[in-house]
Each structure stands twice: as structure tokens, then as C-alpha cells.
Write an enzyme that holds these catalytic residues in place. Sequence first.
Site, PDB file in Angstrom:
ATOM      1  N   ASP A  32      -9.653 -45.626  22.482  1.00  0.00           N
ATOM      2  CA  ASP A  32      -8.960 -45.875  21.217  1.00  0.00           C
ATOM      3  C   ASP A  32      -8.640 -44.587  20.471  1.00  0.00           C
ATOM      4  O   ASP A  32      -7.512 -44.372  20.017  1.00  0.00           O
ATOM      5  CB  ASP A  32      -9.791 -46.802  20.327  1.00  0.00           C
ATOM      6  CG  ASP A  32     -10.067 -48.144  20.982  1.00  0.00           C
ATOM      7  OD1 ASP A  32      -9.153 -48.674  21.633  1.00  0.00           O
ATOM      8  OD2 ASP A  32     -11.192 -48.650  20.843  1.00  0.00           O
ATOM      9  N   SER A  33      -9.622 -43.723  20.322  1.00  0.00           N
ATOM     10  CA  SER A  33      -9.391 -42.472  19.593  1.00  0.00           C
ATOM     11  C   SER A  33      -8.469 -41.538  20.378  1.00  0.00           C
ATOM     12  O   SER A  33      -7.692 -40.782  19.790  1.00  0.00           O
ATOM     13  CB  SER A  33     -10.718 -41.778  19.272  1.00  0.00           C
ATOM     14  OG  SER A  33     -11.447 -41.468  20.446  1.00  0.00           O
ATOM     15  N   MET A  52     -17.951 -35.847  17.092  1.00  0.00           N
ATOM     16  CA  MET A  52     -19.113 -35.871  16.204  1.00  0.00           C
ATOM     17  C   MET A  52     -20.385 -36.199  16.975  1.00  0.00           C
ATOM     18  O   MET A  52     -20.476 -37.240  17.625  1.00  0.00           O
ATOM     19  CB  MET A  52     -18.902 -36.908  15.094  1.00  0.00           C
ATOM     20  CG  MET A  52     -17.886 -36.508  14.059  1.00  0.00           C
ATOM     21  SD  MET A  52     -17.583 -37.831  12.852  1.00  0.00           S
ATOM     22  CE  MET A  52     -16.407 -38.841  13.762  1.00  0.00           C
ATOM     23  N   CYS A 117     -22.697 -45.558   8.127  1.00  0.00           N
ATOM     24  CA  CYS A 117     -22.226 -44.402   8.889  1.00  0.00           C
ATOM     25  C   CYS A 117     -20.764 -44.111   8.583  1.00  0.00           C
ATOM     26  O   CYS A 117     -20.372 -42.954   8.409  1.00  0.00           O
ATOM     27  CB  CYS A 117     -22.422 -44.639  10.378  1.00  0.00           C
ATOM     28  SG  CYS A 117     -21.802 -43.303  11.433  1.00  0.00           S
ATOM     29  N   GLY A 141      -9.928 -44.007  15.752  1.00  0.00           N
ATOM     30  CA  GLY A 141      -9.439 -45.086  16.596  1.00  0.00           C
ATOM     31  C   GLY A 141      -9.853 -46.460  16.130  1.00  0.00           C
ATOM     32  O   GLY A 141      -9.840 -47.410  16.919  1.00  0.00           O
ATOM     33  N   CYS A 217     -25.070 -47.201  17.261  1.00  0.00           N
ATOM     34  CA  CYS A 217     -24.764 -45.933  17.931  1.00  0.00           C
ATOM     35  C   CYS A 217     -25.999 -45.167  18.381  1.00  0.00           C
ATOM     36  O   CYS A 217     -26.016 -44.606  19.462  1.00  0.00           O
ATOM     37  CB  CYS A 217     -23.898 -45.068  17.018  1.00  0.00           C
ATOM     38  SG  CYS A 217     -24.587 -44.778  15.384  1.00  0.00           S
TER      39      CYS A 217
END
Length: 390
Positions: A32-33, A52, A117, A141, A217
Site C-alpha cells: 500500500d505505501s 519507521m 500510534c 498507505g 505492530c
Amino acid sequence: MSETATSPVEAAGALRDGAGQRVVVGLSGGVDSSVAAWLLKQRGFEVVGLFMKNWEDDDDDEYCSTRQDWIDAASAADVLGIDVEAVNFSAEYRDRVFAEFLREYAAGRTPNPDVLCNAEIKFRAFLDHAIALGAGCIATGHYAQVRSVSEEAGTRFELLRGADPGKDQSYFLHRLDQQQLARTLFPVGHLHKRQVREIAQRIGLPNAAKRDSTGICFIGERPFREFLSRYLPTRPGPIEDDGGAVIGEHLGLAFYTLGQRKGLGIGGRRSGSGEPWFVARKDLARNVLVVVQGHDHPWLLARALAAEDAHWIAGAPPPDDDRLTARTRYRQADAPCALRGVSGRGFELHFETPQWAVTPGQSAVLYRGEVCLGGGVIAASLVHATVVPA
């Protein structure tokens, strides 16, 4: 007051569209990103990738994918012909997100760290770093959209659902503010996931078929209870049914959430209807976990909730008499509701139909049609259903 609104696609392109204007894209290593970066480059932006790193405790663990994600992000950047750098936000993440995550679980609630986040790391620390790099805006994304609305007082920004209802991520972004939205682009928000993968395959991205990440995450796909026990002590206590009978023992209230069915240790115990057991309540004062039988038990159904720590994207709450819908968890369908009792940083939601397993610590997010208005953290369910729906 007169106002005119641009379409989501126009809004995505109108924000400093043109050659030579710098945008920093959060490259996660996912498809997506990567496609978001390609779309921006096609519009003439000077695109810079930023990877990141938000977690350090167990990088070499079998459940942590950070190293592979960095390789995938760098490989995609190479195909796209853009620069990418890795930035470590682990200290900020631990202080602003993970510490709050542990405090909430220790208090018996079930937080959603992805919401925090986004507000504190991806659209604050990341945004600050991007501005320092000379960028006018950032992009991710996420499957969401931003629309600019021109008013007499200036321009207001709205957060809209993503066009793909199965991938919409506006729920996780409801704590963004006007300043953050003004500098944010969601290039894939008007696309469906299928279209994103088709673009990735057409331009030869190496991560075109990479599966979506799942789970929180910093936990990844490891057993959640195993992870949490590394940071919070166990405090065993009794498990009671809705009649007050002790039918088992729990490990500690922090390790359970309302609506939970698996991992209770009483699966083989049958009584009454013989239906499965679900966590219905946590009695913190007595350290008792209360379970009930049946998915539609009245104790699992609530007609109203109280929320705190409210955040409104427009800067103010909508009118009390507005027709709204809300989600009390990410994967739940929108439910018609009425906003009541707005005061300070709190509010109440009253639903037309009972909501299942309304869980303190989760986010209640409000919508008017396609527009995400904001929301708050669920503090308590207020009125339980008295009749089990047919």
C-alpha cells in the site's frame, strides 16, 4: 454560510500538487505505501521514503518482521527510483504508546494501541521529522481520504472513509486534528485493495503479492498472553458464572477482554444451554472474571455507553440531534446512534439496537455518512439489554 467541497480525489491532488514539491512517504515495506509513493511520483512530487522503526525489544525474535520489512521497503524504493531512510522512533513509541498500553491493561481495560500510534507517532513524530527534511506534507498507505471544505472562516479538512469498505482505516485515524490532516495525503484511499495490487504488479514492485500485516505492530503474530506476561504480573482469581458459582480460575484480569471466547480454560465445562462461554464482566474489586453462556446473553449486549478523552476532528462535537452512526470496535458494522451528554472531554452514545461486548479501553468512533467526526475511549457500557434478541 456558504461552502463548497472538493471530491476526495481532487483533495488528494490539490494539496501542493506539482513538480519539485517534496512529500515524505511512510514506507512500511508493504504494497500500500509503495503504491502510494508511486502515485505521488506520477503527479510530479519529489518523493522521499521514510521507514519507521518503532520497536526494538526483540528484533531477532521469530515474530518480529522489522528487518524483512526494511528490506522490502528498500527494494520497493529502488524500483520506484526514490531515496529512503530508516528513522528510529522506538523511544517515542515506548513513552507515548507502549507505556499507555500497559497502564490500560493493568487497569483491566483493553486499549487499541494502533489509534494512539497514529496520533502520536505516524502523524506527529513522523510529521515533525518530515518537516525538518523540508517536506510540505506527508503521505501513508492508509485506506482513508481527506477532503478540504472552503468556508468563510477558511479551509476545514474532513477525514473520510476509504473507498474500499473492507479495508477502510478511518477508525484508526479518528484522533487526527486539522493541522495533521492539512499536511497529510492518502494516495490509495480512493482505490480498492485489488486495484492497488494490480498497480503494484504492473509496475514491477517486488512486494506486489506481500500479504497484509496482522495484529498489533509490536506483538506481531506471537501469542498475546505470552507477550503480555513479560510485562504484567499474573494475579489469579476465580471465574464465576452469571449466578455467582465459581467454575474455574483465571490468570489475571489483565489477560482477558470482554467478549473473549477462547483461552478461558473452561471449554469442556457445560451447563444450562450448553452454549460456549464468553467473558462478560471484570470485577476489579474482587478480582473476579465473570463469564456467561451464549453469544447473545443479555450481559453481553449494551444499549448505551459512556466515553472519555473525546477528540473531534473539526475541533467541536456535532449537534446532539445529528443522525450519526458509530463503531465500538474496528471490525464491527456501523450502528445508528444518538450523541448525548457531551460535556468536557466525555460523551454518551445511545444505540437503536443493542451492541455486543462494548469494551472499556476500545474506541467509539462516530460518523456522519462517509465523514469520520472523531470519537473517544469507551469508559463503560450503561444500559444492558433485558431481553435476548430472537
